[in-house]
Design a protein around this motif. Structure first.
Motif, PDB file in Angstrom:
ATOM      1  N   LEU A   1     -14.743  36.841 -26.349  1.00 22.31           N
ATOM      2  CA  LEU A   1     -15.786  37.481 -25.540  1.00 22.31           C
ATOM      3  C   LEU A   1     -16.044  36.678 -24.272  1.00 22.31           C
ATOM      4  CD1 LEU A   1     -17.812  39.900 -25.749  1.00 22.31           C
ATOM      5  CD2 LEU A   1     -19.456  38.264 -26.654  1.00 22.31           C
ATOM      6  N   LEU A   2     -16.144  35.358 -24.412  1.00 23.55           N
ATOM      7  CA  LEU A   2     -16.353  34.495 -23.260  1.00 23.55           C
ATOM      8  C   LEU A   2     -15.143  34.523 -22.324  1.00 23.55           C
ATOM      9  CD1 LEU A   2     -18.020  31.444 -25.036  1.00 23.55           C
ATOM     10  CD2 LEU A   2     -19.131  33.022 -23.460  1.00 23.55           C
ATOM     11  N   LEU A   3     -13.974  34.459 -22.904  1.00 20.13           N
ATOM     12  CA  LEU A   3     -12.767  34.451 -22.080  1.00 20.13           C
ATOM     13  C   LEU A   3     -12.620  35.753 -21.304  1.00 20.13           C
ATOM     14  CD1 LEU A   3     -10.190  32.712 -24.455  1.00 20.13           C
ATOM     15  CD2 LEU A   3     -11.356  31.742 -22.459  1.00 20.13           C
ATOM     16  N   ASP A   4     -12.941  36.860 -21.926  1.00 21.63           N
ATOM     17  CA  ASP A   4     -12.907  38.147 -21.223  1.00 21.63           C
ATOM     18  C   ASP A   4     -13.866  38.132 -20.035  1.00 21.63           C
ATOM     19  OD1 ASP A   4     -12.491  40.295 -24.164  1.00 21.63           O
ATOM     20  OD2 ASP A   4     -11.053  39.144 -22.966  1.00 21.63           O
ATOM     21  N   GLY A   5     -15.033  37.539 -20.223  1.00 18.03           N
ATOM     22  CA  GLY A   5     -15.986  37.429 -19.119  1.00 18.03           C
ATOM     23  C   GLY A   5     -15.469  36.531 -18.013  1.00 18.03           C
ATOM     24  N   PHE A   6     -14.879  35.421 -18.415  1.00 17.90           N
ATOM     25  CA  PHE A   6     -14.304  34.513 -17.406  1.00 17.90           C
ATOM     26  C   PHE A   6     -13.220  35.237 -16.601  1.00 17.90           C
ATOM     27  CE2 PHE A   6     -16.938  31.681 -19.218  1.00 17.90           C
ATOM     28  CZ  PHE A   6     -16.498  30.828 -20.213  1.00 17.90           C
ATOM     29  N   GLU A   7     -12.392  36.010 -17.290  1.00 12.11           N
ATOM     30  CA  GLU A   7     -11.307  36.734 -16.620  1.00 12.11           C
ATOM     31  C   GLU A   7     -11.866  37.738 -15.618  1.00 12.11           C
ATOM     32  OE1 GLU A   7      -9.064  39.591 -19.002  1.00 12.11           O
ATOM     33  OE2 GLU A   7      -7.237  38.745 -18.147  1.00 12.11           O
TER      34      GLU A   7
ATOM     35  N   HIS B   1     -17.542  39.924 -46.418  1.00 15.40           N
ATOM     36  CA  HIS B   1     -17.779  38.558 -45.993  1.00 15.40           C
ATOM     37  C   HIS B   1     -16.927  37.546 -46.741  1.00 15.40           C
ATOM     38  CE1 HIS B   1     -20.947  40.386 -43.841  1.00 15.40           C
ATOM     39  NE2 HIS B   1     -21.628  39.294 -43.608  1.00 15.40           N
ATOM     40  N   ASP B   2     -16.794  36.395 -46.135  1.00 15.91           N
ATOM     41  CA  ASP B   2     -16.077  35.265 -46.709  1.00 15.91           C
ATOM     42  C   ASP B   2     -17.074  34.343 -47.391  1.00 15.91           C
ATOM     43  OD1 ASP B   2     -14.391  32.410 -45.147  1.00 15.91           O
ATOM     44  OD2 ASP B   2     -14.628  32.988 -47.240  1.00 15.91           O
ATOM     45  N   GLU B   3     -16.995  34.247 -48.715  1.00 11.29           N
ATOM     46  CA  GLU B   3     -17.983  33.474 -49.465  1.00 11.29           C
ATOM     47  C   GLU B   3     -17.914  31.982 -49.177  1.00 11.29           C
ATOM     48  OE1 GLU B   3     -20.460  34.623 -51.124  1.00 11.29           O
ATOM     49  OE2 GLU B   3     -19.858  36.694 -50.805  1.00 11.29           O
ATOM     50  N   GLY B   4     -16.788  31.497 -48.608  1.00  9.25           N
ATOM     51  CA  GLY B   4     -16.659  30.066 -48.351  1.00  9.25           C
ATOM     52  C   GLY B   4     -17.092  29.648 -46.965  1.00  9.25           C
ATOM     53  N   SER B   5     -17.708  30.538 -46.215  1.00  6.46           N
ATOM     54  CA  SER B   5     -18.080  30.246 -44.839  1.00  6.46           C
ATOM     55  C   SER B   5     -19.093  29.120 -44.742  1.00  6.46           C
ATOM     56  CB  SER B   5     -18.654  31.507 -44.189  1.00  6.46           C
ATOM     57  OG  SER B   5     -19.233  31.206 -42.949  1.00  6.46           O
ATOM     58  N   VAL B   6     -18.973  28.332 -43.665  1.00  4.58           N
ATOM     59  CA  VAL B   6     -19.979  27.304 -43.396  1.00  4.58           C
ATOM     60  C   VAL B   6     -20.918  27.729 -42.274  1.00  4.58           C
ATOM     61  CG1 VAL B   6     -18.490  25.433 -44.154  1.00  4.58           C
ATOM     62  CG2 VAL B   6     -18.482  26.081 -41.738  1.00  4.58           C
ATOM     63  N   ILE B   7     -20.627  28.837 -41.630  1.00  2.00           N
ATOM     64  CA  ILE B   7     -21.482  29.314 -40.537  1.00  2.00           C
ATOM     65  C   ILE B   7     -22.743  29.947 -41.085  1.00  2.00           C
ATOM     66  CG2 ILE B   7     -21.695  31.015 -38.681  1.00  2.00           C
ATOM     67  CD1 ILE B   7     -18.829  30.645 -38.038  1.00  2.00           C
ATOM     68  N   GLY B   8     -22.567  30.897 -41.949  1.00  2.00           N
ATOM     69  CA  GLY B   8     -23.701  31.601 -42.527  1.00  2.00           C
ATOM     70  C   GLY B   8     -23.231  32.159 -43.854  1.00  2.00           C
ATOM     71  N   HIS B   9     -24.137  32.672 -44.644  1.00  2.00           N
ATOM     72  CA  HIS B   9     -23.761  33.157 -45.963  1.00  2.00           C
ATOM     73  C   HIS B   9     -22.738  34.265 -45.822  1.00  2.00           C
ATOM     74  CE1 HIS B   9     -24.270  34.111 -50.226  1.00  2.00           C
ATOM     75  NE2 HIS B   9     -24.141  35.364 -49.843  1.00  2.00           N
ATOM     76  N   GLY B  10     -21.470  33.965 -46.189  1.00  4.30           N
ATOM     77  CA  GLY B  10     -20.467  34.993 -46.265  1.00  4.30           C
ATOM     78  C   GLY B  10     -19.775  35.393 -44.988  1.00  4.30           C
ATOM     79  N   CYS B  11     -20.105  34.838 -43.832  1.00  6.46           N
ATOM     80  CA  CYS B  11     -19.436  35.258 -42.605  1.00  6.46           C
ATOM     81  C   CYS B  11     -18.143  34.462 -42.410  1.00  6.46           C
ATOM     82  CB  CYS B  11     -20.355  35.089 -41.407  1.00  6.46           C
ATOM     83  SG  CYS B  11     -21.735  36.236 -41.427  1.00  6.46           S
ATOM     84  N   ASP B  12     -17.111  35.130 -41.877  1.00  8.44           N
ATOM     85  CA  ASP B  12     -15.797  34.522 -41.683  1.00  8.44           C
ATOM     86  C   ASP B  12     -15.847  33.577 -40.481  1.00  8.44           C
ATOM     87  OD1 ASP B  12     -12.447  35.885 -41.724  1.00  8.44           O
ATOM     88  OD2 ASP B  12     -13.150  34.014 -40.847  1.00  8.44           O
ATOM     89  N   ASP B  13     -15.798  32.277 -40.748  1.00 12.18           N
ATOM     90  CA  ASP B  13     -15.924  31.281 -39.687  1.00 12.18           C
ATOM     91  C   ASP B  13     -14.920  31.498 -38.554  1.00 12.18           C
ATOM     92  OD1 ASP B  13     -16.514  29.028 -42.300  1.00 12.18           O
ATOM     93  OD2 ASP B  13     -17.982  29.481 -40.765  1.00 12.18           O
ATOM     94  N   GLN B  14     -13.653  31.588 -38.923  1.00 12.48           N
ATOM     95  CA  GLN B  14     -12.610  31.661 -37.906  1.00 12.48           C
ATOM     96  C   GLN B  14     -12.724  32.937 -37.091  1.00 12.48           C
ATOM     97  OE1 GLN B  14     -10.700  29.203 -37.178  1.00 12.48           O
ATOM     98  NE2 GLN B  14      -9.562  30.278 -35.568  1.00 12.48           N
ATOM     99  N   PHE B  15     -12.978  34.058 -37.780  1.00 13.79           N
ATOM    100  CA  PHE B  15     -13.093  35.333 -37.067  1.00 13.79           C
ATOM    101  C   PHE B  15     -14.253  35.317 -36.085  1.00 13.79           C
ATOM    102  CE2 PHE B  15     -12.116  39.762 -36.573  1.00 13.79           C
ATOM    103  CZ  PHE B  15     -13.307  40.332 -36.163  1.00 13.79           C
ATOM    104  N   GLU B  16     -15.425  34.809 -36.531  1.00 14.59           N
ATOM    105  CA  GLU B  16     -16.587  34.788 -35.644  1.00 14.59           C
ATOM    106  C   GLU B  16     -16.359  33.839 -34.467  1.00 14.59           C
ATOM    107  OE1 GLU B  16     -18.539  37.544 -38.145  1.00 14.59           O
ATOM    108  OE2 GLU B  16     -18.626  37.005 -36.028  1.00 14.59           O
TER     109      GLU B  16
END
Length: 239
Positions: free
Chosen positions: A216-222, A194-209
Protein backbone atom coordinates in the motif's frame (compact mmCIF):
# COMPACT_ATOMS: atom_id res chain seq x y z
CA UNK A 1 -21.14 38.75 69.53
CA UNK A 2 -18.29 36.81 68.03
CA UNK A 3 -19.18 35.04 64.84
CA UNK A 4 -17.70 31.63 64.37
CA UNK A 5 -15.82 31.19 61.12
CA UNK A 6 -17.22 28.36 59.08
CA UNK A 7 -14.76 26.08 57.32
CA UNK A 8 -15.15 26.18 53.54
CA UNK A 9 -17.26 23.31 52.25
CA UNK A 10 -15.20 20.72 50.38
CA UNK A 11 -16.35 19.88 46.86
CA UNK A 12 -17.76 16.34 46.97
CA UNK A 13 -15.54 13.75 45.36
CA UNK A 14 -17.00 11.82 42.43
CA UNK A 15 -15.70 9.75 39.54
CA UNK A 16 -15.64 12.60 37.03
CA UNK A 17 -13.73 14.86 39.39
CA UNK A 18 -11.18 12.10 40.04
CA UNK A 19 -10.69 11.48 36.31
CA UNK A 20 -10.43 15.16 35.42
CA UNK A 21 -7.87 15.67 38.20
CA UNK A 22 -5.88 12.68 36.91
CA UNK A 23 -5.86 14.15 33.39
CA UNK A 24 -4.67 17.52 34.73
CA UNK A 25 -1.96 15.84 36.82
CA UNK A 26 -0.68 13.81 33.87
CA UNK A 27 -0.87 16.87 31.58
CA UNK A 28 1.37 18.77 33.98
CA UNK A 29 3.83 16.06 34.95
CA UNK A 30 3.61 13.35 32.32
CA UNK A 31 2.54 9.71 32.44
CA UNK A 32 5.13 8.71 35.02
CA UNK A 33 3.95 11.37 37.47
CA UNK A 34 0.55 9.76 37.83
CA UNK A 35 0.01 7.66 40.96
CA UNK A 36 -2.95 7.13 43.23
CA UNK A 37 -1.07 8.69 46.14
CA UNK A 38 -0.09 11.78 44.14
CA UNK A 39 -3.63 12.13 42.80
CA UNK A 40 -5.04 11.91 46.34
CA UNK A 41 -2.70 14.72 47.41
CA UNK A 42 -3.89 16.89 44.52
CA UNK A 43 -7.51 16.33 45.53
CA UNK A 44 -6.81 16.82 49.23
CA UNK A 45 -8.05 13.39 50.26
CA UNK A 46 -6.55 10.18 51.57
CA UNK A 47 -5.68 7.59 48.88
CA UNK A 48 -8.40 5.21 50.08
CA UNK A 49 -11.04 7.80 49.18
CA UNK A 50 -10.17 7.37 45.50
CA UNK A 51 -11.02 3.68 45.51
CA UNK A 52 -14.69 4.47 46.04
CA UNK A 53 -14.69 5.89 42.49
CA UNK A 54 -12.00 3.89 40.64
CA UNK A 55 -11.07 0.35 41.62
CA UNK A 56 -7.37 0.73 40.80
CA UNK A 57 -4.91 2.58 38.59
CA UNK A 58 -5.88 0.50 35.56
CA UNK A 59 -9.49 1.65 35.86
CA UNK A 60 -8.23 5.20 36.35
CA UNK A 61 -6.29 4.99 33.07
CA UNK A 62 -9.33 3.49 31.32
CA UNK A 63 -11.35 6.50 32.42
CA UNK A 64 -8.66 8.92 31.26
CA UNK A 65 -8.61 7.29 27.82
CA UNK A 66 -12.40 7.62 27.70
CA UNK A 67 -11.99 11.36 28.32
CA UNK A 68 -9.46 11.51 25.46
CA UNK A 69 -11.90 9.73 23.14
CA UNK A 70 -14.60 12.21 24.11
CA UNK A 71 -12.39 15.01 22.79
CA UNK A 72 -12.08 13.43 19.32
CA UNK A 73 -14.55 14.84 16.81
CA UNK A 74 -17.19 12.40 15.55
CA UNK A 75 -17.36 11.62 11.82
CA UNK A 76 -18.36 14.62 9.74
CA UNK A 77 -21.92 14.08 8.42
CA UNK A 78 -22.11 13.92 4.64
CA UNK A 79 -18.34 13.81 4.08
CA UNK A 80 -16.91 11.21 1.72
CA UNK A 81 -15.04 8.40 3.44
CA UNK A 82 -11.55 9.76 2.69
CA UNK A 83 -12.21 13.21 4.13
CA UNK A 84 -14.14 11.75 7.05
CA UNK A 85 -11.22 9.49 7.98
CA UNK A 86 -8.62 12.22 7.48
CA UNK A 87 -10.52 14.71 9.63
CA UNK A 88 -11.06 12.10 12.36
CA UNK A 89 -7.37 11.18 12.46
CA UNK A 90 -6.30 14.83 12.60
CA UNK A 91 -8.78 15.46 15.41
CA UNK A 92 -7.35 12.48 17.31
CA UNK A 93 -3.84 13.86 16.77
CA UNK A 94 -4.84 17.24 18.18
CA UNK A 95 -6.32 15.54 21.24
CA UNK A 96 -3.15 13.52 21.67
CA UNK A 97 -0.99 16.63 21.40
CA UNK A 98 -3.03 18.27 24.16
CA UNK A 99 -2.32 15.29 26.40
CA UNK A 100 1.29 14.05 26.04
CA UNK A 101 0.54 11.13 28.38
CA UNK A 102 -2.22 9.79 26.16
CA UNK A 103 -0.10 7.67 23.83
CA UNK A 104 1.37 5.71 26.75
CA UNK A 105 -2.09 5.29 28.24
CA UNK A 106 -3.63 4.06 24.97
CA UNK A 107 -0.75 1.65 24.34
CA UNK A 108 -1.02 0.28 27.87
CA UNK A 109 -4.68 -0.70 27.52
CA UNK A 110 -4.63 -4.46 26.99
CA UNK A 111 -8.34 -4.91 27.67
CA UNK A 112 -10.64 -3.03 25.33
CA UNK A 113 -13.15 -0.95 27.29
CA UNK A 114 -16.58 0.07 25.92
CA UNK A 115 -15.19 3.56 25.16
CA UNK A 116 -12.29 2.12 23.14
CA UNK A 117 -14.48 -0.43 21.36
CA UNK A 118 -17.04 2.26 20.55
CA UNK A 119 -14.36 4.45 18.98
CA UNK A 120 -12.91 1.55 16.96
CA UNK A 121 -16.40 0.53 15.82
CA UNK A 122 -17.17 4.07 14.69
CA UNK A 123 -13.82 4.33 12.93
CA UNK A 124 -14.24 1.09 10.96
CA UNK A 125 -17.79 2.17 10.19
CA UNK A 126 -16.50 5.11 8.13
CA UNK A 127 -14.89 2.69 5.66
CA UNK A 128 -17.84 0.32 5.58
CA UNK A 129 -20.21 3.25 4.99
CA UNK A 130 -17.92 4.36 2.15
CA UNK A 131 -18.50 1.08 0.31
CA UNK A 132 -15.45 -0.86 1.51
CA UNK A 133 -15.92 -4.57 1.95
CA UNK A 134 -15.38 -6.07 5.40
CA UNK A 135 -12.35 -7.89 3.96
CA UNK A 136 -10.69 -4.73 2.69
CA UNK A 137 -11.58 -2.81 5.87
CA UNK A 138 -9.91 -5.54 7.93
CA UNK A 139 -6.58 -4.94 6.17
CA UNK A 140 -7.02 -1.17 6.01
CA UNK A 141 -7.32 -1.08 9.79
CA UNK A 142 -4.10 -3.07 10.12
CA UNK A 143 -2.33 -0.59 7.85
CA UNK A 144 -3.69 2.40 9.75
CA UNK A 145 -2.74 1.00 13.15
CA UNK A 146 -2.14 3.69 15.75
CA UNK A 147 -2.86 6.47 13.26
CA UNK A 148 -6.51 6.11 14.23
CA UNK A 149 -5.37 7.47 17.63
CA UNK A 150 -3.19 10.19 16.09
CA UNK A 151 0.15 8.36 16.30
CA UNK A 152 1.95 5.49 14.63
CA UNK A 153 2.69 2.17 16.28
CA UNK A 154 2.86 -1.53 15.55
CA UNK A 155 -0.37 -3.26 14.69
CA UNK A 156 -2.95 -3.72 17.43
CA UNK A 157 -4.78 -6.82 18.47
CA UNK A 158 -8.06 -7.87 16.97
CA UNK A 159 -10.74 -6.66 19.40
CA UNK A 160 -12.19 -8.90 22.06
CA UNK A 161 -11.21 -12.28 20.60
CA UNK A 162 -12.70 -14.99 22.84
CA UNK A 163 -10.13 -16.83 25.00
CA UNK A 164 -9.08 -20.16 23.49
CA UNK A 165 -10.15 -22.10 26.57
CA UNK A 166 -13.80 -21.07 26.18
CA UNK A 167 -16.24 -23.64 24.87
CA UNK A 168 -17.69 -23.17 21.35
CA UNK A 169 -21.04 -22.31 22.96
CA UNK A 170 -19.46 -19.61 25.17
CA UNK A 171 -17.54 -18.19 22.19
CA UNK A 172 -20.72 -18.07 20.10
CA UNK A 173 -22.60 -16.31 22.89
CA UNK A 174 -19.79 -13.75 23.31
CA UNK A 175 -19.67 -13.00 19.58
CA UNK A 176 -23.46 -12.64 19.51
CA UNK A 177 -23.27 -10.04 22.29
CA UNK A 178 -20.38 -8.22 20.57
CA UNK A 179 -22.15 -8.28 17.20
CA UNK A 180 -25.19 -6.59 18.70
CA UNK A 181 -23.13 -3.83 20.30
CA UNK A 182 -20.13 -3.46 17.96
CA UNK A 183 -21.32 -4.78 14.57
CA UNK A 184 -18.62 -3.14 12.47
CA UNK A 185 -15.76 -4.56 14.55
CA UNK A 186 -17.20 -8.07 14.48
CA UNK A 187 -17.82 -7.84 10.73
CA UNK A 188 -14.15 -7.22 9.98
CA UNK A 189 -12.80 -9.47 12.76
CA UNK A 190 -14.69 -12.47 11.35
CA UNK A 191 -14.22 -11.65 7.66
CA UNK A 192 -11.02 -13.67 7.17
CA UNK A 193 -9.58 -17.04 8.07
CA UNK A 194 -6.89 -16.23 10.62
CA UNK A 195 -3.48 -17.56 11.52
CA UNK A 196 -3.55 -18.76 15.12
CA UNK A 197 0.24 -18.34 15.48
CA UNK A 198 0.27 -14.63 14.69
CA UNK A 199 2.22 -12.24 16.89
CA UNK A 200 0.51 -9.13 15.50
CA UNK A 201 -2.97 -9.75 16.79
CA UNK A 202 -5.16 -12.70 17.65
CA UNK A 203 -5.22 -14.82 14.52
CA UNK A 204 -4.05 -12.30 11.91
CA UNK A 205 -1.48 -13.43 9.31
CA UNK A 206 1.69 -11.50 10.17
CA UNK A 207 3.38 -11.80 6.80
CA UNK A 208 0.26 -11.04 4.78
CA UNK A 209 -0.59 -7.94 6.83
CA UNK A 210 3.00 -6.74 6.65
CA UNK A 211 3.10 -7.12 2.87
CA UNK A 212 -0.34 -5.57 2.47
CA UNK A 213 0.77 -2.43 4.33
CA UNK A 214 4.12 -2.36 2.54
CA UNK A 215 2.50 -2.70 -0.90
CA UNK A 216 0.00 0.00 0.00
CA UNK A 217 2.82 2.39 0.89
CA UNK A 218 4.85 1.47 -2.15
CA UNK A 219 1.87 2.06 -4.43
CA UNK A 220 1.53 5.52 -2.91
CA UNK A 221 5.21 6.22 -3.35
CA UNK A 222 4.95 5.16 -7.00
CA UNK A 223 2.00 7.44 -7.62
CA UNK A 224 3.78 10.44 -6.08
CA UNK A 225 6.91 9.65 -8.07
CA UNK A 226 4.94 9.55 -11.33
CA UNK A 227 3.43 12.92 -10.46
CA UNK A 228 6.80 14.51 -9.89
CA UNK A 229 5.86 15.26 -6.26
CA UNK A 230 7.99 17.49 -4.07
CA UNK A 231 7.45 18.54 -0.47
CA UNK A 232 7.97 22.20 -1.35
CA UNK A 233 5.27 22.12 -4.01
CA UNK A 234 2.97 20.17 -1.70
CA UNK A 235 3.37 22.81 1.02
CA UNK A 236 2.55 25.57 -1.46
CA UNK A 237 -0.56 23.71 -2.62
CA UNK A 238 -1.75 23.30 0.98
CA UNK A 239 -1.64 27.04 1.70
Amino acid sequence: MTQQLQAPRRTPLNRDRVLQAAVALADAGGFESLSMRRLAEELGVVPMALYKHVANKEELLDGMVAILIGEIDPPVPGADWKNAVRLRVLSARRALQRHPWARRAVESRTNKTPAVLGYMDSFTGMFLAGGFTADLTHHVMHAIGGRMWGFTQELFDDPEAPPAEQSPQAQAAMFEQLAARYPNIVAIATSKIHDEGSVIGHGCDDQFEFEFALDLLLDGFERLHDQGWSSGQARLERR
